[in-house]
Scaffold this active site. Structure first.
Site, PDB file in Angstrom:
ATOM      1  N   TRP A  76      -3.728   2.187   8.838  1.00  0.00           N
ATOM      2  CA  TRP A  76      -3.540   3.587   8.509  1.00  0.00           C
ATOM      3  C   TRP A  76      -4.164   3.981   7.185  1.00  0.00           C
ATOM      4  O   TRP A  76      -4.707   5.048   7.050  1.00  0.00           O
ATOM      5  CB  TRP A  76      -2.067   3.939   8.503  1.00  0.00           C
ATOM      6  CG  TRP A  76      -1.439   3.595   9.793  1.00  0.00           C
ATOM      7  CD1 TRP A  76      -0.228   3.043   9.979  1.00  0.00           C
ATOM      8  CD2 TRP A  76      -1.993   3.761  11.100  1.00  0.00           C
ATOM      9  NE1 TRP A  76       0.007   2.854  11.303  1.00  0.00           N
ATOM     10  CE2 TRP A  76      -1.050   3.278  12.017  1.00  0.00           C
ATOM     11  CE3 TRP A  76      -3.198   4.256  11.596  1.00  0.00           C
ATOM     12  CZ2 TRP A  76      -1.253   3.293  13.386  1.00  0.00           C
ATOM     13  CZ3 TRP A  76      -3.410   4.261  12.964  1.00  0.00           C
ATOM     14  CH2 TRP A  76      -2.451   3.792  13.836  1.00  0.00           C
ATOM     15  N   LEU A 127       5.587   2.919   3.203  1.00  0.00           N
ATOM     16  CA  LEU A 127       4.958   1.814   2.484  1.00  0.00           C
ATOM     17  C   LEU A 127       4.369   0.889   3.543  1.00  0.00           C
ATOM     18  O   LEU A 127       5.061   0.475   4.471  1.00  0.00           O
ATOM     19  CB  LEU A 127       5.983   1.048   1.640  1.00  0.00           C
ATOM     20  CG  LEU A 127       5.514  -0.317   1.114  1.00  0.00           C
ATOM     21  CD1 LEU A 127       4.336  -0.174   0.170  1.00  0.00           C
ATOM     22  CD2 LEU A 127       6.657  -1.034   0.405  1.00  0.00           C
ATOM     23  N   GLU A 128       3.073   0.597   3.380  1.00  0.00           N
ATOM     24  CA  GLU A 128       2.414  -0.289   4.324  1.00  0.00           C
ATOM     25  C   GLU A 128       2.196  -1.619   3.636  1.00  0.00           C
ATOM     26  O   GLU A 128       1.544  -1.682   2.589  1.00  0.00           O
ATOM     27  CB  GLU A 128       1.086   0.348   4.723  1.00  0.00           C
ATOM     28  CG  GLU A 128       0.350  -0.379   5.797  1.00  0.00           C
ATOM     29  CD  GLU A 128      -0.945   0.350   6.139  1.00  0.00           C
ATOM     30  OE1 GLU A 128      -1.170   0.611   7.317  1.00  0.00           O
ATOM     31  OE2 GLU A 128      -1.719   0.676   5.226  1.00  0.00           O
ATOM     32  N   ILE A 129       2.766  -2.665   4.198  1.00  0.00           N
ATOM     33  CA  ILE A 129       2.619  -3.995   3.606  1.00  0.00           C
ATOM     34  C   ILE A 129       1.580  -4.763   4.415  1.00  0.00           C
ATOM     35  O   ILE A 129       1.605  -4.737   5.640  1.00  0.00           O
ATOM     36  CB  ILE A 129       3.983  -4.712   3.573  1.00  0.00           C
ATOM     37  CG1 ILE A 129       4.842  -4.045   2.502  1.00  0.00           C
ATOM     38  CG2 ILE A 129       3.819  -6.203   3.308  1.00  0.00           C
ATOM     39  CD1 ILE A 129       6.222  -4.598   2.365  1.00  0.00           C
ATOM     40  N   HIS A 177       0.837  -1.178   0.000  1.00  0.00           N
ATOM     41  CA  HIS A 177       0.000   0.000   0.000  1.00  0.00           C
ATOM     42  C   HIS A 177       0.883   1.243   0.000  1.00  0.00           C
ATOM     43  O   HIS A 177       1.490   1.578   1.010  1.00  0.00           O
ATOM     44  CB  HIS A 177      -0.843  -0.094   1.274  1.00  0.00           C
ATOM     45  CG  HIS A 177      -1.889   0.929   1.354  1.00  0.00           C
ATOM     46  ND1 HIS A 177      -2.831   0.946   2.326  1.00  0.00           N
ATOM     47  CD2 HIS A 177      -2.147   1.989   0.578  1.00  0.00           C
ATOM     48  CE1 HIS A 177      -3.621   1.978   2.148  1.00  0.00           C
ATOM     49  NE2 HIS A 177      -3.223   2.619   1.104  1.00  0.00           N
TER      50      HIS A 177
END
Ligand SMILES: *[C@@H]1O[C@H](CO)[C@@H](O)[C@H](O)[C@H]1NC(C)=O
Ligand SMILES: *[C@@H]1O[C@H](CO)[C@@H](O)[C@H](O)[C@H]1NC(C)=O
Ligand SMILES: *[C@@H]1O[C@H](CO)[C@@H](O)[C@H](O)[C@H]1NC(C)=O
Length: 710
Positions: free
Chosen positions: A543, A503-505, A492
């Site tokens: 988030w 970066l949201e994994i 994401h």
């Protein structure tokens, strides 16, 4: 586990290592581990080399060895001058040892550290034997303060050579004479700019400002690597210059340009100076909304030196440094810094296969942004769309992104073109059989996503990871139709991708460890700060959905699979977070802005619509913050977040949670879990269950010794 020891100061393991035995080139006396010295003719070459670390750090050990060596140099009649240089290719000195500062219990102890630094650097400045700083790599904080105490500075014109005083980003100020020397060296306005922004200054810019005196061009490859040759050449130039200074055939005096002379002249007039202070103070007040004490203290300290003289300046510097170091703002910023370092490591280990070829589906804003940061970092990248028009736009975006770097001179046009040669734009699945990872950024519609997943799985090799940049749909729902759900993961990104650091994994129950490792590795390669969260069905991710970049419909235009209709202008709300730490601090991401960002949030919308507010601004803010913190704690409680540190980083870098509060978990620690729960209970009574404190917060409230961060 979330506590990272950032800087290694004095490692015992090193003493047992074979390298230690090899270190025979100490000039004078005992075996030293952090600083060494060679004598070349009548010039002493002092080398910094913090063991077991990529960067040199001004630790207690390094400082004391350096002091000893300098004393020997001053006592040795055969030595006429000295060169200070690093043995590490990428780092002159990257700053002070933060552990050393954090270990202090009182502000007096920190002031003491500052005074010791000031004294040492004064001796350097007053040295009867000229001292030349030879700079290659990062020259930051205390490293820069050391360099500007020397008589002359030579820097390599390499990309990795950057100078800065980033203390302000940690809620501190340059505490070893920097606040006093910088204004004299580069003029008052430029010194404020350097100290109040903490920004990186490249070598050529530093030369123009008068921060360095001479540049050395990097060398090409020879028998040795360009890097090694450049350092050797730098050393040679520095030794020659030091010798010249000692025998007085050259002078360290620089001729200031007309502008600088005029500025200095103007700044000598007290009235003009007062005007400058006032302007800068106003600007800082406006941008920080008074939430960050460090910038104001920097101004105050500079002022003390210029208006009341040297002693007053030094005293103000050490005292203010001590006071700042114990503020909760500084602790919050330091926590974020350490959190960032933590999120730059791959907790899943090295993936079995390195991702070399990446395919991105959808050449919209997101897809093209992802392609840009990938190709820029040396990944072979395929950008695929279904429509030529969309593809053209996407490729143009990548070109523009890279070209802006050319305009800023951080890339040559040749480098830009060779980077672009690794990008292939296409409308079909050609070459996908070589892809190690596919990231889809197609329109947020589950049917389209399913269709795309199936098409892709028919053409990619068995090891290839399928990642989805989805924010509205649960990744497990996308993975449901996969033949190999262990290879499916959410990645994401935040818009604009090339500027947002986070970066949201997102992993599902089925995602394998190796898939997660690959995704993190790619994110780190793209230069991101990576947090890993588990999928949450209710709001998908902590988030992403909570912050809402405006929702799918109003959000990004994504070419692939986009239903026909007029294109909307992209909502660029993503700009409010991320970027460099300073950029989020200064452009006033203070509480009010933060809360304004929240009004669009899905989780927070209802209570405020339902209860028109007749209360103070502070009260509104408090409701927003408590609600947010409760939500974050719930994510941790449910195992969606794996650590408080990732929660804090995600909130600050993805959502614009005020950095001065350090993130929701640090905020609980500093505000007090009990006080927070009391507030939540109060709101719960009025507004209902959205404010019911979660169990984890209750646990922390019942046990005052429990903290999220130690
Ligand atoms: C002074 O030092 C320079 C630089 O190393 C050298 O070239 C020159 O010969 C020296 N001159 C004298 C008089 O020693
Ligand atoms: C292009 O891709 C190859 C293979 O991944 C890589 O080795 C090379 O460094 C890349 N080129 C540039 C200019 O980034
Ligand atoms: C990708 O993620 C961003 C960030 O939340 C989101 O706004 C966007 O809608 C997503 N785009 C696609 C096409 O998945």
């Amino acid at each position: 586990a979330h506590h990272v020891k950032l800087f290694y100061a004095g490692s015992f393991a090193f003493l047992k290592s074979p390298e230690h035995k090899l270190m025979t080139h100490f000039c004078l006396f005992p075996a030293r581990t952090h600083v060494s010295c060679d004598i070349k003719g009548d010039v002493a070459v002092v080398r910094f080399n913090t063991p077991n670390s990529k960067v040199n750090t001004l630790s207690k050990q390094l400082s004391s060895e350096f002091t000893d060596i300098m004393n020997e140099i001053w006592a040795n009649e055969a030595v006429k001058s000295a060169v200070l240089i690093s043995s590490k290719p990428g780092s002159f000195i990257a700053g002070a040892d933060l552990d050393m500062i954090e270990a202090c219990k009182t502000s007096q102890e920190v002031s003491q550290l500052s005074q010791e630094g000031q004294k040492m650097l004064e001796k350097i400045e007053q040295s009867p034997k000229p001292i030349v700083a030879a700079i290659s790599g990062s020259c930051l904080g205390g490293g820069l303060e050391l360099a500007i105490a020397c008589h002359y500075r030579i820097a390599t014109k390499e990309k990795k050579t950057v100078l800065a005083t980033p203390e302000v980003l940690l809620g501190l100020l340059p505490g070893a004479g920097g606040t006093q020397r910088l204004p004299k060296m580069v003029g008052l306005p430029a010194a404020f700019d350097v100290m109040l922004t903490g920004r990186n200054i490249r070598a050529d810019r530093a030369k123009k400002m008068g921060l360095v005196d001479q540049l050395v061009d990097p060398l090409g490859p020879g028998v040795k690597s360009p890097e090694a040759r450049t350092i050797e050449y730098l050393e040679e130039v520095a030794i020659n210059f030091a010798r010249g200074l000692a025998n007085k055939t050259v002078s360290a005096k620089r001729s200031k340009g007309l502008m600088q002379k005029l500025t200095d002249y103007a700044m000598a007039v007290p009235f003009v100076r007062q005007q400058v202070y006032k302007t800068v103070e106003n600007k800082v007040q406006k941008q920080t909304k008074g939430l960050y004490p460090a910038p104001l203290k920097i101004i105050e300290t500079v002022k003390a030196g210029l208006d009341q003289g040297r002693d007053a300046g030094y005293l103000a510097e050490s005292q203010n440094f001590g006071q700042l170091a114990v503020t909760k703002e500084s602790k919050a910023l330091l926590g974020l810094y350490r959190g960032q370092v933590y999120c730059k490591k791959n907790k899943f280990g090295t993936p079995q296969r390195e991702v070399k070829t990446l395919a991105v589906l959808g050449a919209g804003l997101m897809g093209a942004g992802i392609a840009q940061v990938s190709v820029d970092k040396g990944l072979k990248t395929i950008l695929k769309d279904t429509a030529q028009q969309g593809l053209d736009r996407g490729q143009q975006q990548v070109f523009k992104g890279l070209n802006s770097k050319v305009k800023k001179k951080s890339l040559t046009s040749f480098e830009r073109d060779s980077i672009l040669s690794n990008l292939t734009g296409q409308l079909d699945y050609k070459g996908f059989e070589k892809a190690d990872m596919v990231i889809e950024a197609v329109f947020e519609d589950i049917n389209i996503k399913h269709r795309v997943l199936k098409e892709v799985e028919a053409v990619i090799p068995a090891h290839c990871v399928f990642a989805s940049n989805t924010s509205a749909l649960p990744i497990s729902q996308i993975a449901a139709v996969s033949k190999r759900p262990e290879k499916v993961i959410g990645m994401h990104y935040f818009s604009p991708v090339d500027r947002m650091q986070l970066l949201e994994i997102i992993t599902t129950d089925k995602t394998s460890q190796d898939t997660a490792a690959s995704a993190v590795a790619v994110g780190l390669k793209q230069g991101k700060v990576v947090i890993v969260v588990k999928v949450r069905e209710r709001t998908q991710v902590c988030w992403g959905a909570a912050g809402g970049t405006g929702g799918v419909q109003s959000g990004e235009e994504e070419a692939e699979g986009r239903p026909p209709g007029p294109r909307q202008l992209p909502a660029r709300r993503g700009q409010r977070g991320g970027m460099s730490l300073w950029r989020i601090i200064l452009p006033g991401l203070a509480l009010p802005t933060f809360c304004a960002g929240f009004t669009c949030s899905s989780i927070l919308r209802s209570p405020y619509r339902l209860f028109p507010c007749s209360c103070t601004e502070e009260d509104i803010q408090m409701r927003l913050v408590t609600r947010f913190v409760n939500e974050a704690a719930m994510c941790l409680q449910e195992g969606i977040l794996s650590s408080p540190v990732e929660g804090d980083i995600g909130a600050v870098f993805g959502l614009g949670f005020p950095p001065c509060l350090g993130g929701p978990f640090r905020y609980v620690d500093s505000y007090g879990a009990k006080q927070l729960v009391d507030k939540l209970r109060k709101y719960e009574a009025v507004y209902g269950s959205q404010f019911t404190p979660c169990q984890l917060l209750l646990d922390y409230a019942n046990n005052p010794s429990k903290k999220f961060h130690q």
